[in-house]
Design an enzyme around this catalytic site. Sequence first.
Site, PDB file in Angstrom:
ATOM      1  N   GLY A  92       1.086  -1.525   0.146  1.00 14.05           N
ATOM      2  CA  GLY A  92       0.214   0.063   0.018  1.00 14.05           C
ATOM      3  C   GLY A  92       1.088   0.979   0.110  1.00 14.05           C
ATOM      4  O   GLY A  92       1.720   1.472   0.225  1.00 14.05           O
ATOM      5  N   CYS A  93       0.189   2.291  -0.358  1.00 17.38           N
ATOM      6  CA  CYS A  93       0.842   4.017  -0.358  1.00 17.38           C
ATOM      7  C   CYS A  93       1.686   4.077   1.293  1.00 17.38           C
ATOM      8  O   CYS A  93       2.815   4.279   1.728  1.00 17.38           O
ATOM      9  CB  CYS A  93      -0.006   4.365  -1.001  1.00 17.38           C
ATOM     10  SG  CYS A  93      -1.699   4.357  -0.582  1.00 17.38           S
ATOM     11  N   TYR A  94       0.703   4.112   1.541  1.00 19.37           N
ATOM     12  CA  TYR A  94       1.055   4.857   3.323  1.00 19.37           C
ATOM     13  C   TYR A  94       2.206   3.824   4.509  1.00 19.37           C
ATOM     14  O   TYR A  94       2.747   3.832   4.279  1.00 19.37           O
ATOM     15  CB  TYR A  94      -0.246   4.681   4.349  1.00 19.37           C
ATOM     16  CG  TYR A  94      -1.019   6.204   3.787  1.00 19.37           C
ATOM     17  CD1 TYR A  94      -0.751   7.499   3.766  1.00 19.37           C
ATOM     18  CD2 TYR A  94      -2.555   5.451   3.811  1.00 19.37           C
ATOM     19  CE1 TYR A  94      -1.497   7.704   3.181  1.00 19.37           C
ATOM     20  CE2 TYR A  94      -3.218   6.620   2.832  1.00 19.37           C
ATOM     21  CZ  TYR A  94      -3.269   8.040   3.335  1.00 19.37           C
ATOM     22  OH  TYR A  94      -4.280   8.859   3.013  1.00 19.37           O
ATOM     23  N   THR A 106       4.573   1.768   2.618  1.00 19.78           N
ATOM     24  CA  THR A 106       5.373   1.560   1.742  1.00 19.78           C
ATOM     25  C   THR A 106       6.180   2.771   2.617  1.00 19.78           C
ATOM     26  O   THR A 106       7.498   2.875   2.977  1.00 19.78           O
ATOM     27  CB  THR A 106       5.414   1.859   0.545  1.00 19.78           C
ATOM     28  OG1 THR A 106       4.557   0.558  -0.456  1.00 19.78           O
ATOM     29  CG2 THR A 106       7.305   2.276  -0.408  1.00 19.78           C
TER      30      THR A 106
END
EC number: 1.2.1.38
Length: 310
Positions: free
Chosen positions: A116-118, A120
């Site tokens: 996921g972006c967060y 990462t």
Amino acid sequence: MTAKIFIDGEHGTTGLQIRTRLAGRRDIELLSIPETERRNAAMREDLLNNADISILCLPDDASKEAVSMVAGNNNVRIIDTSTAYRVHQDWAYGFAEMDRDQGEKVRSARFVANPGCYPTGAIGLIRPLRASGILPDGYPVSVNAVSGYTGGGKQMIAQMEDQSRDDAISANNFLYGLTLKHKHVPEMTIHGQLDRAPLFAPSVGRFPQGMIVQVPLFAADLAEGTTIETIHAALTAHYAGQDIVSVVPLAESKGISRIDAEELAGKDTMKLFVFGTPGGEHINLVALLDNLGKGASGAAVQNMELMLSA
């Protein structure tokens, strides 16, 4: 030999970004399904099974359905961008820089869960400190973050960009996940090697792409003798030799008065910073990335490249 790649969900935000990155390449053949046929299960199943790598850009349940369609076919490999398999023990976690051998795990895996972006950003900051012993067991980690609105997919993009909609979002910045049960928390906990779930407070800003993730720390509650310098050294050592994840030198960070969430928009890299009070009592770790770059589509393409190099 030309590798066949199928993006299941190519018409969504992440899928479109991946397709754009792969367009025009002669070393791969992009298999495609018309948007009008995207719910045609038989056509999807055929394409999924005829690809060398299928990249799933779907909601969790649809991803699970897609995986079931290739269950008996060991010739196809899967990269899933949903949250469905990110903490599954049989799936390689697709953050190649997370550990020294993580890239090799991705390279040899049949199933890869794209991060996921967060997470990462959060894991990129937290895991090296757990590995080095700086962040002790039981530390109450908090993660604060702001993302570009494209992270909410097509619906949120429309809500932010079309103010004539009944469900338009007028706010320039808003918090969400107020019950503190965001779907990314298990991922941060497991891959951040935390023994206690972090308190995660996400928000969205009125900008399309970009992300800032912050992990504030009290030096007195870390391993004895921890300073801004020792934290920076641990991060620098962890990511030594990496091209995509970089640690900004302390001397450079000291000259920074603000960080622009959009600085890395359109790029697939991630920058890590260490800031703190002059005496070092309070420390703030910051990750800067594009929510659709290293936080999604860029990571998926990176994982695809690793898998094709096996």
